[in-house]
Design an enzyme around this catalytic site. Structure first.
Site, PDB file in Angstrom:
ATOM      1  N   SER A 224     -20.028 -42.498 -27.505  1.00  0.00           N
ATOM      2  CA  SER A 224     -19.883 -42.902 -26.105  1.00  0.00           C
ATOM      3  C   SER A 224     -19.580 -44.379 -25.912  1.00  0.00           C
ATOM      4  CB  SER A 224     -21.157 -42.544 -25.332  1.00  0.00           C
ATOM      5  OG  SER A 224     -22.281 -43.230 -25.861  1.00  0.00           O
ATOM      6  N   HIS A 252     -20.163 -36.167 -24.608  1.00  0.00           N
ATOM      7  CA  HIS A 252     -18.947 -36.826 -24.126  1.00  0.00           C
ATOM      8  C   HIS A 252     -17.684 -36.101 -24.590  1.00  0.00           C
ATOM      9  CE1 HIS A 252     -20.765 -40.456 -22.338  1.00  0.00           C
ATOM     10  NE2 HIS A 252     -21.722 -40.232 -23.226  1.00  0.00           N
ATOM     11  N   LYS A 283     -22.555 -34.713 -17.253  1.00  0.00           N
ATOM     12  CA  LYS A 283     -21.402 -35.609 -17.357  1.00  0.00           C
ATOM     13  C   LYS A 283     -20.165 -34.888 -16.808  1.00  0.00           C
ATOM     14  CE  LYS A 283     -23.210 -38.680 -20.910  1.00  0.00           C
ATOM     15  NZ  LYS A 283     -24.631 -38.245 -20.835  1.00  0.00           N
TER      16      LYS A 283
END
Length: 438
Positions: A224, A252, A283
């Site tokens: 990340s 991610h 996310k």
């Protein structure tokens, strides 16, 4: 008396009143001075906390929180600013954080299943929709079973400790996320750390752990802070050679990396060779909260019985579950958002690079770190970008290594081409002013 002596024209009674008031005032001043003197003498805890904060302030690493007064989206409203700003630092990769269909799904779930469960899963905290979501996640990742957690941090904290002992070994990438590091610390397995994405170093650690009963390689799929994509094909090859298993944190990557958004294993062509995937609902998949582990059914059953964050944390709220079910329905049948994100990522990376910025990470990754080195420069750069209407954050130690401060930008499918060009122009203006580019 010295103070009152010039007031000779006052009556005796008034003089006595004034003298009493003056005495009270002087006494109060003395008490206040005594309090201030005592307050400056810190106890050991206060000294440690104050010293740490001052050290961060002087180093330029002290972090403050900007206050957003709008939903999360490509353009947001920030407290004490009249105009909206372009958000270039959210994990909102697919632009779903405020999607009306997800908001409606969350409302519908609250209407049918309530606000919360006031319970952990194994007591009275499992609803039918929790089971439906676990099945949807398993199907999406092509795994046998899934277990939900309040966050992926909890999923990582609960995974290793549940079944690895001193007879086993964990071989972990040096730049793995803090949650993986903390999860590894909680278990009693042997710990080996290989240099970041260095296959020679990984092989050395596998050889060093050759006598371990279970050898678990742990890596982020996408890192990340750096925008790197783990070489999972090579990692799986080494795992096969040395009898190890592969664990991947996909926070991610899930939803957008790979041709159908199934993450790093799909991107690298190793979906059937990764034992376990941990990921998040917080996310790309709507941006709310929640995490999960997906993998072999019997291992998931063991986690339900032994993973402490699962056993001792409240169940995921129905609103989040309802919205997440809608997300998996959307991304399982349509790749248009991940396709738009891919186009935006390519454009932004190429534009910044042509102006001479030091851009880190893989070209396919929507995490685009602009490397600056100095912590104070990164903080000042971010502040000046905000003045130009672009919301970014400077990252420095301890979030990243010392001397590796950066502005980490993150691209979203919600960004328009004009918005990305505006951000590029702002970077160029500030970069020239700060001497980062010529």
């Amino acid at each position: 008396d010295l103070f009152l002596r010039p007031l000779t024209n006052l009556s005796d009674r008034n003089m006595l009143r004034l003298r009493a008031r003056a005495s009270t005032f002087i006494s109060a001043c003395r008490n206040n001075m005594r309090f201030m003197s005592t307050a400056t003498k810190m106890n050991p805890l206060e000294e440690k906390v104050h010293g740490d904060i001052e050290e961060m302030r002087s180093a330029g690493t002290y972090k403050t929180e900007r206050v957003i007064v709008s939903p999360q989206r490509a353009q947001i409203e920030v407290n004490n600013r009249s105009d909206p700003v372009l958000n270039m630092c959210a994990n909102n990769y697919l632009g779903l954080s405020s999607h009306p269909d997800l908001i409606q799904a969350a409302k519908d779930a609250m209407d049918t299943h309530g606000l919360g469960l006031s319970s952990v899963r194994f007591i009275c905290g499992t609803q039918d929709i929790h089971c439906e979501l676990e099945e949807a996640i398993s199907k999406f990742h092509k795994k046998e079973a899934t277990i939900l957690y309040p966050s992926c941090f909890d999923a990582n904290a609960g995974f290793f400790e549940a079944f690895l002992t001193k007879e086993d070994a964990i071989i972990s990438d040096a730049l793995n996320h803090a949650s993986i590091i903390d999860g590894v610390r909680l278990c009693k397995a042997q710990r080996h750390r290989f240099d970041h994405m260095d296959m020679g170093s990984l092989e050395e650690k596998l050889i060093a752990a050759k006598d371990a009963r279970i050898k678990m390689i742990a890596t982020d799929g996408v890192f990340s802070m750096d925008g790197d994509i783990a070489p999972l094909a090579e990692i799986c090859d080494l795992a096969d050679e040395y009898g190890a298993y592969v664990f991947v944190d996909e926070c991610h990557a899930t939803g957008f990396l790979g041709k159908t958004g199934r993450g790093t294993p799909e991107y690298c062509g190793v979906e059937d060779r990764v034992l376990v995937i941990n990921s998040t609902l917080g996310k790309a998949l709507g941006g709310a909260t929640g995490g999960y582990t997906t993998g072999p059914r019997e291992l998931i059953d063991l986690l339900r019985n032994k993973a402490r964050p699962y056993l001792f944390s409240n169940t995921l709220a129905p609103s989040v579950v309802g919205a997440s079910l809608k997300v998996f329905e959307m991304i399982s049948n349509d790749t248009s958002l991940r396709d738009k994100l891919e186009e935006n990522t390519t454009f932004f990376r190429e534009e910044l690079s042509q102006y001479g910025f030091d851009i880190a990470g893989d070209k396919a990754c929507p995490i685009v770190p602009v490397m600056l080195g100095d912590a104070r420069l990164a903080a000042e750069f971010a502040d000046e970008m905000l003045e130009k209407g672009v919301y970014v954050i400077g990252f420095s130690y301890p979030v990243v290594p010392k001397g590796k401060a950066r502005i980490r930008t993150q691209i979203s499918a919600a960004h328009s081409r004009d918005q990305l060009q505006y951000a590029v122009n702002a970077f160029v203006e500030v970069g020239k002013k700060k001497g980062v580019i010529a």
